[in-house]
Design a protein around this motif. Structure first.
Motif, PDB file in Angstrom:
ATOM      1  N   LYS A   7       5.116   4.766   5.470  1.00  0.00           N
ATOM      2  CA  LYS A   7       4.657   3.387   5.212  1.00  0.00           C
ATOM      3  C   LYS A   7       3.136   3.363   5.154  1.00  0.00           C
ATOM      4  O   LYS A   7       2.461   3.973   5.988  1.00  0.00           O
ATOM      5  N   GLY A 151       2.532  -8.779   8.918  1.00  0.00           N
ATOM      6  CA  GLY A 151       2.677  -7.419   9.444  1.00  0.00           C
ATOM      7  C   GLY A 151       4.082  -6.862   9.278  1.00  0.00           C
ATOM      8  O   GLY A 151       4.423  -5.813   9.832  1.00  0.00           O
ATOM      9  N   ASP A 154       5.815  -2.959   8.448  1.00  0.00           N
ATOM     10  CA  ASP A 154       6.172  -1.931   9.444  1.00  0.00           C
ATOM     11  C   ASP A 154       7.682  -1.995   9.700  1.00  0.00           C
ATOM     12  O   ASP A 154       8.369  -0.966   9.777  1.00  0.00           O
ATOM     13  N   GLN A 209      -2.566  -5.062  16.922  1.00  0.00           N
ATOM     14  CA  GLN A 209      -2.052  -5.302  15.572  1.00  0.00           C
ATOM     15  C   GLN A 209      -1.476  -4.045  14.913  1.00  0.00           C
ATOM     16  O   GLN A 209      -0.783  -4.133  13.901  1.00  0.00           O
TER      17      GLN A 209
END
Ligand code: ADP
Ligand code: ASP
Ligand code: MG
Length: 403
Positions: A7, A151, A154, A209
């Motif tokens: 990723k 986010g 992920d 983060q």
């Protein structure tokens, strides 16, 4: 032949040069004889820019349309990365979330992955293609595009790794791995070789983060080891895995969260059922509560304070004003200029004095603590937002500069 999920976050694909850099990492992995599924985020600040564009047109736009817009960011990066991989001479195909089989709940802008039907990805891998998948997005039962919350790429990567029983799941980002604090704020933060799922989950939830907390939750559930590493330097990163296999560090990190507001309800009658009535009203509106503090009752009344995400502050205030007029109480105060600073470490379970050391660091830095909350592996304090960076620095120095 191994199946590897890689990723790449937004900064790793921010411009043409970086897209080629990623394409090289991917094709090197492929050329070693691996099957490779790549998950990418939108380039650089694209998602923020899209949100701004939406606000220019209609700040109250429906979440469905917001998702339709936000998903476009990842569509751009998968196509560009696939084009770069083509240029490097490897067979490749890019897939949007729905094409890659991501079925989600219908909650636009914060959908959860229900399942990943991987037949299409498998078919493409069988054709020897590198498969480039758009992170952060899926499709709900109405066949509408959804996104997974900020986010979320992920989580897309970990979901594919789990569904396909990948041999390795690498999360490439713009720092070398997971550090004892944000390395951009604390230059002498230390890179962790390993961290347990539980500690990483706390750190991610408390504001670090570097990994999205849902991705860690999923990795733990399906026992997927994650490697967090830099797409810019060819160096080993951090392995996130089951705790049994590692030594327990006293403290593995310090995290900061400024997306928080404190709501205080002053002068609530001091009698049974009041807290229940208060928090059930908030729960009914799906407002998540974090730290709660109740004062000792005096003269038949008490004060109850709690924290919520900044985005919920206004709604929480409205619900509490209604509570005060129906159930009782003097007034409702909201403070958005607060921050939560936390330490996380599995070792604190068996060591006394860890919280004391944190409080001492804050005392030395003349920072006042407004609320405290603890669990087996973390201590969080609520402080004034303006002191948040100084607090992280002082606490980090206390725990990591002395040994
Ligand atoms: P990506 O675009 O690759 O998903 P993010 O911006 O979401 O990257 O996350 C990486 C950032 O997380 C780093 O640039 C760093 O500033 C920040 N960060 C915060 N806390 C930590 C920590 N404890 N370790 C590493 N990075 C952290
Ligand atoms: N592009 C999305 C975001 O900025 C998803 C991600 O980067 O993981 O939140
Ligand atoms: Mg990220």
């Amino acid at each position: 032949m191994s199946l590897i999920v890689q990723k790449f976050g937004g900064s790793s694909v921010a411009n043409a040069e970086r897209v080629f850099n990623v394409a090289r990492i991917v094709t090197d992995t492929y050329k070693k004889g691996n099957r490779v599924v790549v998950v990418v985020s939108a380039q650089g600040d694209t998602t923020d820019d899209l949100i701004e564009k939406a606000n220019e047109i209609n700040p109250d736009a429906s979440k469905r349309e917001k998702d339709m817009l936000l998903a476009a960011g990842e569509q751009i990066s998968i196509a560009l990365l696939a084009m770069a991989i083509e240029r490097l001479g490897c067979p490749v195909v890019s897939l949007l979330g729905w094409q890659a089989g991501f079925q989600t709940t219908s909650a636009y802008t914060s959908a959860r992955i229900k399942s990943v039907r991987t037949d299409r990805i498998e078919k493409e891998l069988d054709k020897n293609n590198i498969v480039v998948v758009a992170g952060f997005q899926g499709i709900n039962r109405y066949e509408d595009v959804t996104t997974l919350g900020r986010g979320g790429s992920d989580t897309s990567a970990v979901a594919i790794a789990a569904a396909m029983h990948a041999d390795l799941c690498q999360i490439f980002t713009d720092v070398q791995g997971v550090y004892t604090a944000d390395p951009r704020k604390i230059p002498n933060a230390k890179l962790l070789k390993t961290i347990s799922y539980d500690e990483m989950l706390e750190l991610a939830t408390l504001g670090a983060q570097v990994l999205n907390n849902r991705s860690v939750e999923m990795a733990k559930k399906y026992n997927i080891e994650l490697e967090v590493l830099s797409s810019f330097t060819n160096t080993p990163g951090t392995i996130v895995k089951e705790a049994k296999k590692m030594e327990k560090l006293l403290i593995s990190g310090v995290a900061k969260d400024t997306d928080i507001a404190r709501v205080s309800v002053i002068g609530v009658p001091d009698e049974p059922g009041l807290a229940f009535k208060m928090f059930s009203r908030l729960a009914a509106k799906n407002i998540n509560i974090d730290i709660i503090l109740q004062s000792i009752g005096r003269d038949g009344t008490k004060d109850i304070s709690f924290t919520v995400a900044k985005s919920s502050a206004k709604e929480a205030e409205e619900v509490m004003n209604e509570y005060v007029s129906n159930v009782g109480g003097k007034k409702v105060l909201v403070d958005e200029k607060v921050a939560k600073v936390s330490i996380v470490g599995a070792g604190m379970e068996s060591h006394a004095g860890v919280a004391t050391k944190m409080f001492e660091a804050l005392y030395d830095a003349h920072i006042n603590i407004r609320m405290i909350s603890t669990s087996e592996i973390k201590v969080s304090v609520l402080i004034d937002e303006e002191f948040a960076d100084a607090a992280v620095k002082a606490i980090h120095a206390k725990f990591f500069d002395e040994d």
